[in-house]
Write a protein that holds these residues in place. Sequence first.
Motif, PDB file in Angstrom:
ATOM      1  N   THR A 130       0.844  -1.192   0.000  1.00  0.00           N
ATOM      2  CA  THR A 130       0.000   0.000   0.000  1.00  0.00           C
ATOM      3  C   THR A 130       0.878   1.239   0.000  1.00  0.00           C
ATOM      4  OG1 THR A 130      -0.108   0.074   2.426  1.00  0.00           O
ATOM      5  CG2 THR A 130      -1.847  -1.147   1.300  1.00  0.00           C
ATOM      6  N   GLY A 144      -4.469   7.482  -1.909  1.00  0.00           N
ATOM      7  CA  GLY A 144      -3.788   6.228  -1.629  1.00  0.00           C
ATOM      8  C   GLY A 144      -3.877   5.259  -2.794  1.00  0.00           C
ATOM      9  N   ILE A 195      -2.454   0.957  -4.273  1.00  0.00           N
ATOM     10  CA  ILE A 195      -1.826  -0.342  -4.020  1.00  0.00           C
ATOM     11  C   ILE A 195      -1.092  -0.761  -5.286  1.00  0.00           C
ATOM     12  CG2 ILE A 195      -2.219  -2.779  -3.462  1.00  0.00           C
ATOM     13  CD1 ILE A 195      -4.639  -1.935  -1.836  1.00  0.00           C
ATOM     14  N   THR A 229      -8.434   4.307  -2.808  1.00  0.00           N
ATOM     15  CA  THR A 229      -8.479   4.184  -1.357  1.00  0.00           C
ATOM     16  C   THR A 229      -7.792   5.425  -0.806  1.00  0.00           C
ATOM     17  OG1 THR A 229      -7.812   2.761   0.503  1.00  0.00           O
ATOM     18  CG2 THR A 229      -6.374   2.767  -1.413  1.00  0.00           C
ATOM     19  N   THR A 240      -6.147   6.370   2.584  1.00  0.00           N
ATOM     20  CA  THR A 240      -4.826   6.210   3.228  1.00  0.00           C
ATOM     21  C   THR A 240      -4.661   4.744   3.613  1.00  0.00           C
ATOM     22  OG1 THR A 240      -5.201   8.392   4.215  1.00  0.00           O
ATOM     23  CG2 THR A 240      -3.250   7.185   4.943  1.00  0.00           C
ATOM     24  N   PRO A 241      -4.338   3.872   2.647  1.00  0.00           N
ATOM     25  CA  PRO A 241      -4.272   2.447   2.959  1.00  0.00           C
ATOM     26  C   PRO A 241      -3.085   2.120   3.856  1.00  0.00           C
ATOM     27  CG  PRO A 241      -3.454   2.828   0.746  1.00  0.00           C
ATOM     28  CD  PRO A 241      -3.980   4.151   1.242  1.00  0.00           C
ATOM     29  N   LYS A 242      -3.329   1.234   4.814  1.00  0.00           N
ATOM     30  CA  LYS A 242      -2.325   0.905   5.823  1.00  0.00           C
ATOM     31  C   LYS A 242      -1.938  -0.570   5.698  1.00  0.00           C
ATOM     32  CE  LYS A 242      -1.254   3.503   8.716  1.00  0.00           C
ATOM     33  NZ  LYS A 242      -0.012   4.304   8.773  1.00  0.00           N
ATOM     34  N   LEU A 245      -1.875  -4.478   5.018  1.00  0.00           N
ATOM     35  CA  LEU A 245      -2.410  -5.218   3.875  1.00  0.00           C
ATOM     36  C   LEU A 245      -2.292  -6.709   4.157  1.00  0.00           C
ATOM     37  CD1 LEU A 245      -3.281  -4.912   0.787  1.00  0.00           C
ATOM     38  CD2 LEU A 245      -0.831  -5.055   0.269  1.00  0.00           C
ATOM     39  N   TRP A 286      -7.340  -4.647   3.297  1.00  0.00           N
ATOM     40  CA  TRP A 286      -6.532  -3.604   3.916  1.00  0.00           C
ATOM     41  C   TRP A 286      -7.394  -2.666   4.751  1.00  0.00           C
ATOM     42  CZ3 TRP A 286      -7.808  -3.690  -1.196  1.00  0.00           C
ATOM     43  CH2 TRP A 286      -8.427  -2.559  -1.745  1.00  0.00           C
ATOM     44  N   SER A 287      -6.724  -2.011   5.712  1.00  0.00           N
ATOM     45  CA  SER A 287      -7.351  -0.941   6.478  1.00  0.00           C
ATOM     46  C   SER A 287      -7.035   0.389   5.808  1.00  0.00           C
ATOM     47  CB  SER A 287      -6.833  -0.935   7.920  1.00  0.00           C
ATOM     48  OG  SER A 287      -7.572  -1.824   8.722  1.00  0.00           O
ATOM     49  N   ASP A 288      -8.004   1.288   5.807  1.00  0.00           N
ATOM     50  CA  ASP A 288      -7.876   2.611   5.202  1.00  0.00           C
ATOM     51  C   ASP A 288      -8.074   3.624   6.321  1.00  0.00           C
ATOM     52  OD1 ASP A 288      -8.231   5.036   3.886  1.00  0.00           O
ATOM     53  OD2 ASP A 288      -9.395   4.168   2.245  1.00  0.00           O
ATOM     54  N   THR A 304     -16.063  -1.993   0.233  1.00  0.00           N
ATOM     55  CA  THR A 304     -15.894  -1.599   1.627  1.00  0.00           C
ATOM     56  C   THR A 304     -16.622  -2.609   2.496  1.00  0.00           C
ATOM     57  OG1 THR A 304     -15.700   0.742   1.092  1.00  0.00           O
ATOM     58  CG2 THR A 304     -16.361   0.192   3.334  1.00  0.00           C
TER      59      THR A 304
END
Length: 303
Positions: free
Chosen positions: A56, A66, A68, A87, A89-91, A93, A104-106, A124
């Motif tokens: 990400t 953001g 990937i 997305t 701000t993807p964190k 993965l 992933w978390s956003d 989502t």
Amino acid sequence: MDTNHHPTARLFVLDASAGRILSIKTDGSDGRVIVTGCRMPDGVVVDPEAGHIYWTNMGVPSKNDGSIERADVDGRNRKTIVPEGGTFTPKQLQLDRTNRKLYWSDREGMRVMRANLDGSQLETLVETGRGDADRRDATKWCVGVSVDLGRRQLYWTQKGPDDAGLGRIFRASADLPKRESPAARTDIEVLYDGLPEPIDLDLDLTNRRLYWTDRGDPPRGNTVSRAPMDATSGRRPAPEILVTHLMEAIGIALDVEGNRMFLTDLAGSIYSANLDGSGKRPLLVAQGNLTGIAYSALPRRER
């Protein structure tokens, strides 16, 4: 030398400040920069059979930019999977290779997301807030994510403000319940709350344990903790703090078979430790602002 462990195993580590991806052996040797020019990379996973890494890019956290990307494990054949703005701000993965999905978390997007490995079918799964006012509330920020594919369950962290002790870890079905919306799911459980600042997660599915990193103030912050995955609500034991004295702990990757974990922190260190937290030692230091880390026992041809 890693005489007791998989001879082809490697770590893939993200340096957010320099926008690069490092590949190293699990003893810290043979470091290589395999990708450069990333836009604040944060989460990384490896698909060893296909010979791919996915990561990400947070982009600018205040902007919805953001993305990937994917590349071969040697850094070649780089390709955009989710384009900028797909997305926020993807964190962290995670990869579901069986069903060919990425999770992933956003963080500023305040959601947990999923897509096919080619970026199609973007969806989502969980939405914790919407709009700029909600975005300023860090209790709504989704950061870490992990998936128990056998039980089709999704785990994620919401870190809360810096040093506030409002971090939480949640669990829900990996699939959105029928006739429910991501913002109003009825199956979400709070597993742990009152945490310093939970960041990344990993699951030991063999022993049914959840591991995570926490930023925030010592003694409970800047640590790695673990807890049982299946303890029932109201009877969950307090998390066990395994590793302390990290400098803004971020990434965690478990090698359950090898009884070890690998950790990164923003101060630029990569550590290994036993799964019970003993034997912590630095593999590399001063490597930049390190974020995500992935462990993979690659097939011999992919080294």
